[in-house]
Scaffold this motif. Structure first.
Motif, short mmCIF file in Angstrom:
data_model
loop_
_atom_site.label_atom_id
_atom_site.label_comp_id
_atom_site.label_asym_id
_atom_site.label_seq_id
_atom_site.Cartn_x
_atom_site.Cartn_y
_atom_site.Cartn_z
N LEU A 1 -30.30 -16.34 -61.65
CA LEU A 1 -31.86 -16.72 -61.00
C LEU A 1 -32.47 -17.94 -61.47
N THR A 2 -32.51 -18.18 -62.90
CA THR A 2 -33.06 -19.30 -63.43
C THR A 2 -32.06 -20.42 -62.90
N ALA A 3 -30.94 -20.53 -62.71
CA ALA A 3 -30.17 -21.64 -62.33
C ALA A 3 -30.56 -22.18 -60.92
N ASN B 1 -32.83 -25.42 -59.95
CA ASN B 1 -31.95 -26.28 -59.13
C ASN B 1 -32.97 -26.55 -57.60
N SER B 2 -33.65 -25.59 -57.26
CA SER B 2 -34.82 -25.77 -56.13
C SER B 2 -35.65 -26.71 -56.73
N THR C 1 -38.24 -31.87 -56.12
CA THR C 1 -38.83 -33.01 -56.85
C THR C 1 -38.34 -34.37 -56.66
N ASN C 2 -36.93 -34.57 -56.43
CA ASN C 2 -35.98 -35.65 -56.08
C ASN C 2 -36.34 -35.98 -54.47
N HIS C 3 -36.59 -34.84 -53.90
CA HIS C 3 -36.51 -35.34 -52.34
C HIS C 3 -38.34 -35.96 -51.97
#
Length: 66
Positions: free
Chosen positions: A50-52, A56-57, A62-64
């Motif tokens: 769940l943390t991963a 990841n999302s 953020t990069n998007h």
């Protein structure tokens, strides 16, 4: 062999390929007694997954926008 039979065979093949790796480990381990440290370690697996997924999302989001 017509297209309908080919599609049916492909769907059945995909079902087997998906079903076997999910069921075989349960069938192999169901009669095995796992030690307490292994059970404790396995209890952390859902939290890690769940943390991963959440991290990841956030990274992708953020990069998007930058």
């Amino acid at each position: 062999m017509n297209a309908d039979l080919t599609v049916l065979l492909i769907i059945l093949g995909c079902t087997l390929v998906t079903f076997i790796p999910r069921v075989v480990p349960f069938l192999l381990v169901r009669n095995v007694r796992l030690s307490e440290p292994v059970l404790k370690w396995l209890s952390f697996v859902p939290i890690c997954i769940l943390t991963a997924l959440v991290v990841n999302s956030f990274i992708i989001q953020t990069n998007h926008y930058s």
